[in-house]
Motif scaffolding. Structure first.
Motif, short mmCIF file in Angstrom:
data_model
loop_
_atom_site.label_atom_id
_atom_site.label_comp_id
_atom_site.label_asym_id
_atom_site.label_seq_id
_atom_site.Cartn_x
_atom_site.Cartn_y
_atom_site.Cartn_z
N GLU A 1 0.83 -1.20 0.00
CA GLU A 1 0.00 0.00 0.00
C GLU A 1 0.87 1.27 0.00
OE1 GLU A 1 -3.03 0.47 -0.52
OE2 GLU A 1 -4.10 -1.38 -0.06
N ALA B 1 0.63 4.45 -2.63
CA ALA B 1 -0.05 5.59 -2.01
C ALA B 1 -0.15 6.80 -2.93
CB ALA B 1 0.65 5.97 -0.71
N ASP B 2 0.91 7.07 -3.69
CA ASP B 2 0.91 8.24 -4.58
C ASP B 2 0.65 7.89 -6.03
OD1 ASP B 2 1.54 9.93 -2.43
OD2 ASP B 2 3.68 9.47 -2.61
N HIS B 3 0.26 6.63 -6.28
CA HIS B 3 -0.01 6.20 -7.65
C HIS B 3 -1.39 6.67 -8.09
CE1 HIS B 3 -0.61 3.48 -11.09
NE2 HIS B 3 0.70 3.34 -11.11
N GLU B 4 -1.61 6.76 -9.39
CA GLU B 4 -2.92 7.19 -9.90
C GLU B 4 -4.04 6.26 -9.47
OE1 GLU B 4 -3.72 6.49 -14.17
OE2 GLU B 4 -1.64 5.76 -14.29
N GLY C 1 -4.12 4.70 -6.52
CA GLY C 1 -4.36 5.00 -5.13
C GLY C 1 -4.33 3.82 -4.17
N THR C 2 -4.32 2.62 -4.70
CA THR C 2 -4.31 1.42 -3.87
C THR C 2 -3.77 0.27 -4.69
OG1 THR C 2 -5.65 0.02 -2.40
CG2 THR C 2 -6.65 0.69 -4.49
N ARG D 1 -9.38 -4.64 -8.04
CA ARG D 1 -8.93 -4.38 -6.69
C ARG D 1 -9.56 -5.36 -5.71
NH1 ARG D 1 -9.77 0.41 -9.42
NH2 ARG D 1 -8.12 2.00 -9.30
#
Length: 304
Positions: free
Chosen positions: A201, A205-208, A210-211, A251
C-alpha cells in the motif's frame, strides 16, 4: 448456464455419484492443520506417524470431511440455502498423502420448509471412498435448498464435447468470485511476482490508482477458471492463449464473473477439434476487466 440443483430434484432415495475426485497432498494437510490450530504431529510429522504404526502422515479427518463435503456441493446445495447441520459423522479408515477421495450421496429426506415457502429442507447421507473403493467417511447433512424458479433464458451446461458448441454461441457462467486480500498478495507472492503495486500500500499511495491492484495473471487465471467447467469438460489439452487484454484494474473487494463466445471450431485429427473460446471477465459494475482467446483441443462425442 446453471450449476447446482433445486429442491424438486431431490426425491427420497435418489443417488448422486459426484464427479471429479480429489487427491490429497501432505503440504495441504500440514497447511490445513496448522491454520486450524490442530497441532497433532500425526498430521505433519511423518517420522512420528510411522513410530505410531501408520505408513505415513495421517490426513486430518476434518480435511477429509471438508473435501468429501465439497465434492458433493455442486450436485446437492450449490444453488443456495445454508448448511443446517450434520449427524452420524464417522471416520471409517485413515487417509494418507497421495490418496484420492471420491463421494456419493443418497437423499434420505426432503420436505417443505414451514417458514420459507421458496425453499425445502433436504437431508442426504454422503459417503467418501478412496482410490481402492474403501469407505473412509460417512455422514448425514441437512441443508435448506431453493425451489426451482422460472428460467426461460437459461441453457443447460454443455458436456464439453466438440459437438456441443457452435460458432457464435454465447453464454454467461453461473459462478462469480470476490477478490480478497489473500488473492491480491498471496497468489502474487506465491508465483514470485515482485511488482510492489500488488502487495504494498505504501508503494501505491501516490499512484494514480491509489491502492494495490490485482496481478493481471490472477485476473486472467480467474476468468479462465470461471469458464472452465462449462467449456472444457472433454478437453484433451490446452493449446494456448491469444489477444489477452486488461481494460480495467481489479482491486480487493471486486467481484468477477465471466462469459464466453465460441469463435472458431476447426476439425483436427480423428475424433478431435480445436475450439477457440473468447472469454470475457466482468466486474460487479459490468465493466470488462479481461478478455482472452483460448485455444483448446476437445474430444468429439462420436469418438469418446
Amino acid at each position: 448456464m446453471p450449476r447446482g440443483t433445486s429442491f424438486e430434484d431431490h426425491q427420497i432415495g435418489r443417488t448422486f455419484t459426484h464427479h471429479w475426485g480429489r487427491t490429497i497432498y501432505a503440504s495441504e494437510n500440514a497447511a490445513f492443520s496448522t491454520s486450524m490450530l490442530a497441532f497433532n504431529p500425526l498430521y505433519f510429522n511423518r517420522e512420528y506417524a510411522q513410530s505410531e504404526g501408520y505408513r505415513d502422515e495421517v490426513i486430518n479427518p476434518m480435511l477429509v470431511f471438508g473435501v468429501v463435503f465439497g465434492l458433493s456441493v455442486e450436485d446437492l446445495s450449490e444453488a443456495g440455502g445454508p448448511f443446517l447441520g450434520a449427524n452420524g459423522l464417522r471416520f471409517l479408515a485413515d487417509v494418507h498423502p497421495g490418496d484420492t477421495l471420491y463421494a456419493s450421496s443418497v437423499v434420505l429426506d426432503a420436505r417443505e420448509s414451514a417458514s420459507r415457502p421458496d425453499t425445502g429442507i433436504v437431508t442426504w447421507r454422503t459417503t467418501g471412498t478412496n482410490q481402492a473403493g474403501a469407505k473412509v467417511i460417512e455422514f448425514e447433512r441437512t441443508n435448506l435448498v431453493v425451489k426451482r424458479t422460472s428460467t426461460p433464458n437459461v441453457i443447460p451446461a454443455p458436456s464439453g464435447y466438440a459437438e456441443d458448441f457452435t460458432v457464435g454461441q454465447q453464454f454467461r457462467h453461473a459462478r462469480t468470485k470476490t477478490i480478497t486480500d489473500l488473492d491480491l498478495a498471496g497468489f502474487t507472492l506465491s508465483v514470485m511476482n515482485t511488482a510492489q503495486g500488488h502487495f504494498s500500500e505504501q508503494f501505491m499511495a501516490d499512484h494514480e490508482f491509489g491502492t494495490r491492484i490485482n496481478f493481471g495473471g490472477l485476473t486472467l487465471s480467474l476468468v479462465v477458471g470461471l469458464a472452465t467447467q462449462d467449456t472444457i469438460g472433454q478437453a484433451i489439452g490446452e493449446i494456448g492463449l491469444d489477444n489477452v487484454r486488461f481494460a480495467v484494474p481489479v482491486r480487493a473487494g471486486d467481484t468477477i464473473g465471466a462469459a464466453t463466445e465460441i469463435k472458431q471450431i476447426v476439425p483436427a485429427e480423428t475424433g478431435k477439434a480445436l475450439v477457440t473460446f473468447h472469454h470475457i471477465g466482468v466486474n460487479q459494475d459490468g465493466a470488462r476487466v479481461c478478455e482472452v482467446d483460448r485455444h483448446v483441443l476437445v474430444r468429439s462425442r462420436s469418438h469418446h
